[in-house]
Design a protein around this motif. Structure first.
Motif, PDB file in Angstrom:
ATOM      1  N   GLU A   3       0.840  -1.209   0.000  1.00 34.70           N
ATOM      2  CA  GLU A   3       0.000   0.000   0.000  1.00 34.70           C
ATOM      3  C   GLU A   3       0.869   1.251   0.000  1.00 34.70           C
ATOM      4  OE1 GLU A   3      -2.597  -0.496   3.338  1.00 34.70           O
ATOM      5  OE2 GLU A   3      -3.827  -2.002   2.310  1.00 34.70           O
ATOM      6  N   ALA A   4       1.963   1.234   0.778  1.00 32.17           N
ATOM      7  CA  ALA A   4       2.871   2.389   0.808  1.00 32.17           C
ATOM      8  C   ALA A   4       3.532   2.580  -0.554  1.00 32.17           C
ATOM      9  CB  ALA A   4       3.930   2.205   1.891  1.00 32.17           C
ATOM     10  N   ALA A   5       3.950   1.476  -1.168  1.00 31.78           N
ATOM     11  CA  ALA A   5       4.575   1.570  -2.489  1.00 31.78           C
ATOM     12  C   ALA A   5       3.579   2.066  -3.522  1.00 31.78           C
ATOM     13  CB  ALA A   5       5.137   0.210  -2.903  1.00 31.78           C
ATOM     14  N   GLN A   6       2.331   1.594  -3.441  1.00 27.11           N
ATOM     15  CA  GLN A   6       1.303   2.036  -4.384  1.00 27.11           C
ATOM     16  C   GLN A   6       1.059   3.532  -4.242  1.00 27.11           C
ATOM     17  OE1 GLN A   6       0.033   0.122  -6.810  1.00 27.11           O
ATOM     18  NE2 GLN A   6      -0.951   1.943  -7.581  1.00 27.11           N
ATOM     19  N   PHE A   7       1.060   4.020  -2.999  1.00 27.45           N
ATOM     20  CA  PHE A   7       0.885   5.457  -2.754  1.00 27.45           C
ATOM     21  C   PHE A   7       2.030   6.233  -3.389  1.00 27.45           C
ATOM     22  CE2 PHE A   7       1.605   9.236  -0.092  1.00 27.45           C
ATOM     23  CZ  PHE A   7       0.389   9.872  -0.291  1.00 27.45           C
TER      24      PHE A   7
ATOM     25  N   GLU B 222       2.024   9.033  -6.466  1.00 26.52           N
ATOM     26  CA  GLU B 222       2.652  10.351  -6.357  1.00 26.52           C
ATOM     27  C   GLU B 222       3.587  10.602  -7.539  1.00 26.52           C
ATOM     28  OE1 GLU B 222       4.462  10.170  -2.449  1.00 26.52           O
ATOM     29  OE2 GLU B 222       2.928  11.547  -1.678  1.00 26.52           O
ATOM     30  N   VAL B 223       4.361   9.594  -7.909  1.00 26.56           N
ATOM     31  CA  VAL B 223       5.285   9.747  -9.039  1.00 26.56           C
ATOM     32  C   VAL B 223       4.500   9.916 -10.341  1.00 26.56           C
ATOM     33  CG1 VAL B 223       7.089   8.593 -10.396  1.00 26.56           C
ATOM     34  CG2 VAL B 223       7.162   8.514  -7.898  1.00 26.56           C
ATOM     35  N   LYS B 224       3.419   9.153 -10.498  1.00 26.96           N
ATOM     36  CA  LYS B 224       2.580   9.304 -11.702  1.00 26.96           C
ATOM     37  C   LYS B 224       2.007  10.710 -11.778  1.00 26.96           C
ATOM     38  CE  LYS B 224       0.955   4.618 -12.623  1.00 26.96           C
ATOM     39  NZ  LYS B 224      -0.212   3.719 -12.621  1.00 26.96           N
ATOM     40  N   GLU B 225       1.633  11.273 -10.635  1.00 28.16           N
ATOM     41  CA  GLU B 225       1.090  12.635 -10.628  1.00 28.16           C
ATOM     42  C   GLU B 225       2.154  13.641 -11.048  1.00 28.16           C
ATOM     43  OE1 GLU B 225      -1.293  15.866 -10.501  1.00 28.16           O
ATOM     44  OE2 GLU B 225      -1.909  13.762 -10.519  1.00 28.16           O
ATOM     45  N   LEU B 226       3.390  13.430 -10.642  1.00 30.55           N
ATOM     46  CA  LEU B 226       4.478  14.321 -11.065  1.00 30.55           C
ATOM     47  C   LEU B 226       4.720  14.201 -12.567  1.00 30.55           C
ATOM     48  CD1 LEU B 226       7.217  13.909  -8.307  1.00 30.55           C
ATOM     49  CD2 LEU B 226       5.907  15.964  -8.828  1.00 30.55           C
TER      50      LEU B 226
ATOM     51  N   ALA C 209      -0.223  21.078 -29.825  1.00 30.90           N
ATOM     52  CA  ALA C 209       0.848  20.638 -30.719  1.00 30.90           C
ATOM     53  C   ALA C 209       1.306  19.228 -30.371  1.00 30.90           C
ATOM     54  CB  ALA C 209       2.023  21.597 -30.643  1.00 30.90           C
ATOM     55  N   GLU C 210       1.426  18.953 -29.080  1.00 31.98           N
ATOM     56  CA  GLU C 210       1.890  17.644 -28.637  1.00 31.98           C
ATOM     57  C   GLU C 210       1.611  17.482 -27.145  1.00 31.98           C
ATOM     58  OE1 GLU C 210       6.238  17.201 -28.578  1.00 31.98           O
ATOM     59  OE2 GLU C 210       6.372  19.378 -28.833  1.00 31.98           O
ATOM     60  N   TRP C 211       1.709  16.242 -26.703  1.00 21.73           N
ATOM     61  CA  TRP C 211       1.564  15.931 -25.282  1.00 21.73           C
ATOM     62  C   TRP C 211       2.943  15.618 -24.736  1.00 21.73           C
ATOM     63  CZ3 TRP C 211      -2.915  16.737 -22.808  1.00 21.73           C
ATOM     64  CH2 TRP C 211      -4.068  16.857 -23.590  1.00 21.73           C
ATOM     65  N   VAL C 212       3.268  16.210 -23.594  1.00 26.37           N
ATOM     66  CA  VAL C 212       4.588  16.050 -22.994  1.00 26.37           C
ATOM     67  C   VAL C 212       4.447  15.668 -21.523  1.00 26.37           C
ATOM     68  CG1 VAL C 212       5.681  17.691 -24.581  1.00 26.37           C
ATOM     69  CG2 VAL C 212       4.712  18.503 -22.415  1.00 26.37           C
ATOM     70  N   CYS C 213       5.560  15.257 -20.938  1.00 24.87           N
ATOM     71  CA  CYS C 213       5.598  14.975 -19.503  1.00 24.87           C
ATOM     72  C   CYS C 213       5.772  16.305 -18.776  1.00 24.87           C
ATOM     73  CB  CYS C 213       6.760  14.043 -19.172  1.00 24.87           C
ATOM     74  SG  CYS C 213       6.975  13.791 -17.388  1.00 24.87           S
ATOM     75  N   SER C 214       4.967  16.505 -17.747  1.00 29.34           N
ATOM     76  CA  SER C 214       5.027  17.772 -17.009  1.00 29.34           C
ATOM     77  C   SER C 214       6.288  17.906 -16.164  1.00 29.34           C
ATOM     78  CB  SER C 214       3.800  17.900 -16.100  1.00 29.34           C
ATOM     79  OG  SER C 214       3.786  16.850 -15.157  1.00 29.34           O
ATOM     80  N   GLU C 215       7.076  16.842 -16.036  1.00 26.28           N
ATOM     81  CA  GLU C 215       8.230  16.838 -15.131  1.00 26.28           C
ATOM     82  C   GLU C 215       9.572  16.696 -15.843  1.00 26.28           C
ATOM     83  OE1 GLU C 215       9.997  16.857 -11.261  1.00 26.28           O
ATOM     84  OE2 GLU C 215       8.038  17.455 -11.963  1.00 26.28           O
ATOM     85  N   CYS C 216       9.593  16.067 -17.012  1.00 24.01           N
ATOM     86  CA  CYS C 216      10.861  15.702 -17.652  1.00 24.01           C
ATOM     87  C   CYS C 216      11.271  16.666 -18.765  1.00 24.01           C
ATOM     88  CB  CYS C 216      10.764  14.293 -18.229  1.00 24.01           C
ATOM     89  SG  CYS C 216      10.573  13.037 -16.961  1.00 24.01           S
ATOM     90  N   PHE C 217      12.568  16.933 -18.808  1.00 21.23           N
ATOM     91  CA  PHE C 217      13.148  17.796 -19.831  1.00 21.23           C
ATOM     92  C   PHE C 217      14.349  17.086 -20.449  1.00 21.23           C
ATOM     93  CE2 PHE C 217      11.126  20.525 -16.744  1.00 21.23           C
ATOM     94  CZ  PHE C 217      10.427  21.431 -17.524  1.00 21.23           C
ATOM     95  N   ASN C 218      14.607  17.367 -21.714  1.00 19.51           N
ATOM     96  CA  ASN C 218      15.803  16.814 -22.352  1.00 19.51           C
ATOM     97  C   ASN C 218      16.994  17.726 -22.067  1.00 19.51           C
ATOM     98  OD1 ASN C 218      15.665  18.980 -24.173  1.00 19.51           O
ATOM     99  ND2 ASN C 218      14.682  17.758 -25.772  1.00 19.51           N
ATOM    100  N   ASP C 219      18.146  17.393 -22.621  1.00 19.97           N
ATOM    101  CA  ASP C 219      19.362  18.181 -22.372  1.00 19.97           C
ATOM    102  C   ASP C 219      19.237  19.608 -22.883  1.00 19.97           C
ATOM    103  OD1 ASP C 219      20.547  16.033 -21.149  1.00 19.97           O
ATOM    104  OD2 ASP C 219      21.612  15.361 -22.949  1.00 19.97           O
ATOM    105  N   GLY C 220      18.377  19.826 -23.881  1.00 24.20           N
ATOM    106  CA  GLY C 220      18.178  21.164 -24.433  1.00 24.20           C
ATOM    107  C   GLY C 220      17.156  21.982 -23.648  1.00 24.20           C
ATOM    108  N   GLY C 221      16.634  21.435 -22.554  1.00 26.51           N
ATOM    109  CA  GLY C 221      15.676  22.170 -21.727  1.00 26.51           C
ATOM    110  C   GLY C 221      14.241  22.102 -22.242  1.00 26.51           C
ATOM    111  N   GLU C 222      13.980  21.236 -23.230  1.00 26.25           N
ATOM    112  CA  GLU C 222      12.632  21.096 -23.769  1.00 26.25           C
ATOM    113  C   GLU C 222      11.925  19.930 -23.082  1.00 26.25           C
ATOM    114  OE1 GLU C 222      13.615  20.400 -27.819  1.00 26.25           O
ATOM    115  OE2 GLU C 222      13.688  22.538 -28.316  1.00 26.25           O
ATOM    116  N   TYR C 223      10.606  20.025 -23.008  1.00 26.95           N
ATOM    117  CA  TYR C 223       9.830  18.938 -22.425  1.00 26.95           C
ATOM    118  C   TYR C 223      10.025  17.656 -23.227  1.00 26.95           C
ATOM    119  CZ  TYR C 223       7.127  22.062 -19.390  1.00 26.95           C
ATOM    120  OH  TYR C 223       6.732  22.937 -18.420  1.00 26.95           O
TER     121      TYR C 223
ATOM    122  N   THR D 244       9.968   7.464 -17.188  1.00 25.44           N
ATOM    123  CA  THR D 244       9.476   7.143 -15.846  1.00 25.44           C
ATOM    124  C   THR D 244       8.027   6.654 -15.900  1.00 25.44           C
ATOM    125  OG1 THR D 244      10.938   8.785 -14.846  1.00 25.44           O
ATOM    126  CG2 THR D 244       9.050   8.085 -13.533  1.00 25.44           C
ATOM    127  N   ALA D 245       7.187   7.346 -16.647  1.00 23.93           N
ATOM    128  CA  ALA D 245       5.780   6.945 -16.760  1.00 23.93           C
ATOM    129  C   ALA D 245       5.679   5.558 -17.399  1.00 23.93           C
ATOM    130  CB  ALA D 245       4.997   7.967 -17.567  1.00 23.93           C
TER     131      ALA D 245
END
Length: 160
Positions: A81-85, A89-93, A131-145, A152-153
């Motif tokens: 249950e703790a791991a699922q929680f 949280e990670v999915k929300e990020l 234009a596209e769907w991106v991850c709200s948390e992850c960026f590439n080396d160029g600073g783009e989503y 991770t997702a």
């Protein structure tokens, strides 16, 4: 309780299945073990007064073993249950986020009063032009989503 000890007792006991029967004359119960050897003389072992030492140890430890196993299961359930929680949280990020490509004032197709959305930057875009769907948390080396689903997702089982 050591689970290896429980397993050793189980392996040493007659394979079973185990059952009991009541003696009609006395009302006492006795252990019946079906050893399933294929030999009709050995297939059923009835123990009215005594059983093999390994079987007796198995029977004697059954309540203790069951309590230990229940405690293990309960502990695993709490951890799960703790791991699922934490997974939630990670999915929300790492959630799916739209990137809009048409500023509201440049969109001739949609009413600005209805379809405008203000971004964190304060700019207004048409909510119908994604234009596209991106991850709200992850960026590439160029600073783009990064495209969604990100690594991770995907590791968490997200496919879209």
């Amino acid at each position: 309780m050591d689970l290896q000890e429980i397993e050793a007792r189980l392996e040493a006991a007659t394979p079973g299945p185990w059952d009991f029967e009541t003696i009609p004359e006395t009302g006492e119960s006795r252990v019946v073990v079906f050893s399933n050897t294929g030999d009709p003389m050995l297939d059923v072992s009835v123990a009215p007064h005594g059983v093999r030492a390994e079987d007796a140890e198995f029977i004697a430890h059954a309540p203790e073993d069951i309590r230990a196993l229940l405690a293990e299961v309960t502990d695993l359930r709490v951890k799960l249950e703790a791991a699922q929680f934490q997974i939630e949280e990670v999915k929300e990020l790492h959630r799916k986020m739209p990137l809009y490509d048409t500023p509201s004032e440049e969109c001739a197709e949609h009413d600005q009063d209805v379809y405008s959305i203000e971004l964190d930057s304060g700019e207004w875009y048409c909510s119908e032009h994604i234009a596209e769907w991106v991850c709200s948390e992850c960026f590439n080396d160029g600073g783009e989503y990064v495209d969604y689903p990100c690594e991770t997702a995907r590791a968490l089982g997200v496919t879209e």
